[in-house]
Scaffold this active site. Sequence first.
Site, PDB file in Angstrom:
ATOM      1  N   ASP A 154      49.298  19.301  31.910  1.00  0.00           N
ATOM      2  CA  ASP A 154      48.836  18.054  32.509  1.00  0.00           C
ATOM      3  C   ASP A 154      49.720  17.309  33.372  1.00  0.00           C
ATOM      4  O   ASP A 154      49.904  16.231  33.474  1.00  0.00           O
ATOM      5  CB  ASP A 154      47.925  17.032  31.400  1.00  0.00           C
ATOM      6  CG  ASP A 154      47.022  17.895  30.855  1.00  0.00           C
ATOM      7  OD1 ASP A 154      46.129  18.729  31.378  1.00  0.00           O
ATOM      8  OD2 ASP A 154      46.736  17.782  29.717  1.00  0.00           O
ATOM      9  N   LYS A 208      50.664  19.746  38.106  1.00  0.00           N
ATOM     10  CA  LYS A 208      50.980  21.065  38.654  1.00  0.00           C
ATOM     11  C   LYS A 208      50.124  21.275  39.809  1.00  0.00           C
ATOM     12  O   LYS A 208      50.146  21.857  40.832  1.00  0.00           O
ATOM     13  CB  LYS A 208      50.976  22.384  37.446  1.00  0.00           C
ATOM     14  CG  LYS A 208      51.858  22.154  36.379  1.00  0.00           C
ATOM     15  CD  LYS A 208      51.976  23.142  35.359  1.00  0.00           C
ATOM     16  CE  LYS A 208      50.533  23.539  34.786  1.00  0.00           C
ATOM     17  NZ  LYS A 208      50.470  22.221  33.783  1.00  0.00           N
ATOM     18  N   GLY A 213      43.182  23.027  33.456  1.00  0.00           N
ATOM     19  CA  GLY A 213      42.487  22.272  34.338  1.00  0.00           C
ATOM     20  C   GLY A 213      43.358  21.641  35.677  1.00  0.00           C
ATOM     21  O   GLY A 213      44.263  20.575  35.138  1.00  0.00           O
ATOM     22  N   HIS A 214      43.435  22.301  36.758  1.00  0.00           N
ATOM     23  CA  HIS A 214      44.352  21.748  37.729  1.00  0.00           C
ATOM     24  C   HIS A 214      43.447  20.842  38.816  1.00  0.00           C
ATOM     25  O   HIS A 214      42.890  21.209  39.214  1.00  0.00           O
ATOM     26  CB  HIS A 214      45.086  22.997  38.465  1.00  0.00           C
ATOM     27  CG  HIS A 214      45.942  23.724  37.602  1.00  0.00           C
ATOM     28  ND1 HIS A 214      46.868  24.700  37.916  1.00  0.00           N
ATOM     29  CD2 HIS A 214      46.266  23.163  36.253  1.00  0.00           C
ATOM     30  CE1 HIS A 214      47.554  24.961  36.802  1.00  0.00           C
ATOM     31  NE2 HIS A 214      47.465  24.072  35.850  1.00  0.00           N
ATOM     32  N   GLN A 221      49.504  25.185  31.807  1.00  0.00           N
ATOM     33  CA  GLN A 221      49.804  24.504  30.450  1.00  0.00           C
ATOM     34  C   GLN A 221      51.371  24.158  30.820  1.00  0.00           C
ATOM     35  O   GLN A 221      51.912  23.938  32.045  1.00  0.00           O
ATOM     36  CB  GLN A 221      49.995  25.533  29.308  1.00  0.00           C
ATOM     37  CG  GLN A 221      48.230  25.786  28.940  1.00  0.00           C
ATOM     38  CD  GLN A 221      47.599  26.741  29.369  1.00  0.00           C
ATOM     39  OE1 GLN A 221      48.119  28.066  29.827  1.00  0.00           O
ATOM     40  NE2 GLN A 221      46.492  26.505  30.151  1.00  0.00           N
TER      41      GLN A 221
HETATM   42  P1  IMP Z   1      44.359  26.746  23.601  1.00  0.00           P
HETATM   43  O1  IMP Z   1      45.113  26.962  24.794  1.00  0.00           O
HETATM   44  O2  IMP Z   1      42.713  26.270  24.043  1.00  0.00           O
HETATM   45  O3  IMP Z   1      44.412  27.659  22.714  1.00  0.00           O
HETATM   46  O4  IMP Z   1      44.513  25.298  23.105  1.00  0.00           O
HETATM   47  C1  IMP Z   1      46.034  25.191  22.270  1.00  0.00           C
HETATM   48  C2  IMP Z   1      46.634  23.985  22.548  1.00  0.00           C
HETATM   49  O5  IMP Z   1      47.190  23.745  24.211  1.00  0.00           O
HETATM   50  C3  IMP Z   1      45.699  22.675  22.451  1.00  0.00           C
HETATM   51  O6  IMP Z   1      46.682  21.514  22.174  1.00  0.00           O
HETATM   52  C4  IMP Z   1      45.437  22.383  23.916  1.00  0.00           C
HETATM   53  O7  IMP Z   1      44.752  21.198  23.972  1.00  0.00           O
HETATM   54  C5  IMP Z   1      46.468  22.747  24.638  1.00  0.00           C
HETATM   55  N1  IMP Z   1      46.319  23.212  25.965  1.00  0.00           N
HETATM   56  C6  IMP Z   1      45.841  24.350  26.573  1.00  0.00           C
HETATM   57  N2  IMP Z   1      45.642  24.058  27.799  1.00  0.00           N
HETATM   58  C7  IMP Z   1      45.892  23.213  28.156  1.00  0.00           C
HETATM   59  C8  IMP Z   1      46.017  22.549  29.365  1.00  0.00           C
HETATM   60  O8  IMP Z   1      45.635  23.010  30.770  1.00  0.00           O
HETATM   61  N3  IMP Z   1      46.671  21.145  29.510  1.00  0.00           N
HETATM   62  C9  IMP Z   1      46.904  20.647  28.488  1.00  0.00           C
HETATM   63  N4  IMP Z   1      46.929  21.227  27.067  1.00  0.00           N
HETATM   64  C10 IMP Z   1      46.314  22.289  27.079  1.00  0.00           C
END
Ligand code: IMP
Length: 417
Positions: A7, A10, A34-35, A215
């Site tokens: 977040d 990007k 989520g971009h 991420q």
């Molecule tokens: P997962 O990627 O759904 O397995 O989540 C694992 C961790 O990564 C959690 O804390 C999510 O909130 C975080 N996370 C996954 N994708 C994003 C992203 O695009 N932005 C921020 N946090 C993310």
Amino acid sequence: MGLQWGDEGKGKAIDFLASDYEVVIRYQGGHNAGHTIYFKGKKIVLHLLPSGIFSPETVSVIGNGVVINPVELLKEMKAVENSGIKLDNLILSSMAPLILPMHQKLDMIYENSRYIKIGTTKRGIGPAYEDLTGRRSLFVKDLFDRDIFLRKVKPLNEYYNRIVEVYGGEKIDMYSYVDSYIEAGADLKKYTKDTVYLLNSLFNKGKKILFEGAQGSLLDINFGTFPYVTSSNPTVGGIFTGSGLSHKALDKIIGVTKAYTTRVGGGPFPSELTDSTGEYLRKKGNEFGATTGRPRRVGWLDLVALKYAVMINGVDSLFLTKLDVLDDLDEIKLITSYKDISGESKEFISYLEYIESVKGIGNSFPGWKERTDQVVKYTDLPVNSKRYIKFIEDYVGIPVEFISNGVKRDQTIRRSI
Ligand code: IMP
């Protein structure tokens, strides 16, 4: 590349840079990302599509490192096309691993049964990557032949149903999703290619390629705050494994960081603010997850963590976002070291028991108390904001090349460095 816990902005950074490039490639993660991009005044959130799609001439590639739920990808493509964006230049890797319905189910089962709740996005990302390292994955290409798909998915479905049974969950009937997956495959086929050869050939022709991270570095499976991480490599290595391009394709790494820090989901956060300043920043910065809508945790910019991310990725310059969110604060803090019972340290050690126990300490700066969102030239920024930026540069040892001071593409200051 994101240097925090995701977040960082990007989407906006890639959208700003994309018109200078001929190819934009997403290389890891899935629709957990989520971009957010503001296109012709409209907010669009991309989960799987590369943020290059808003530049019509740019080729947008989803690489082999991205895990794909084909039904969700198609939904996103339709929504984007309905906003008037053409996807003629979209290319999907035929070797991207699939996210299947059981991955999503398992993601929920694991999360509910875990002693430590990671707070995943529940999109099936972790279990899909587990299948890759467990050598069980199906790939996009498997969607194009029903017999091959059935032959591969049947034993996998049985395998997962045995696990679901142990947890007392309801078994998944494979025929409840096979048709929708095969149909999605038929729709996606014309976008699909072997992207490894394609990307290498584009690179050899001298095309300018931009890699879009998803991420952030502190969510990296190897270097992040394990186990509160995602299941891929948002750090530099993910570029190679997720695209098939070698280190020769990289000549510059731009790291994206907010002017403060946020985190969604559980896990250590040494600079977290749980007071009214945190509440203020969450509101002013609209810090709610672009994918899940969850409120983001908020804190000061953590220079110890930032310097670590710069180090492990070999970052060349920073894209500093959301500077304007800090405009009205009387005082702003930068975290410069960690303190625990054994003393003070300037190192980010990702071992959970350590990083959970430290408290971020640092320097306070007087705020600038002036609006920055209309500023176009770096020299016109308030003096105190320039001092803040200079302190960041001196601490991490690389320049801030871009400053984002609002959601629009043109609210970006580019410095010559
Ligand atoms: P997962 O990627 O759904 O397995 O989540 C694992 C961790 O990564 C959690 O804390 C999510 O909130 C975080 N996370 C996954 N994708 C994003 C992203 O695009 N932005 C921020 N946090 C993310």
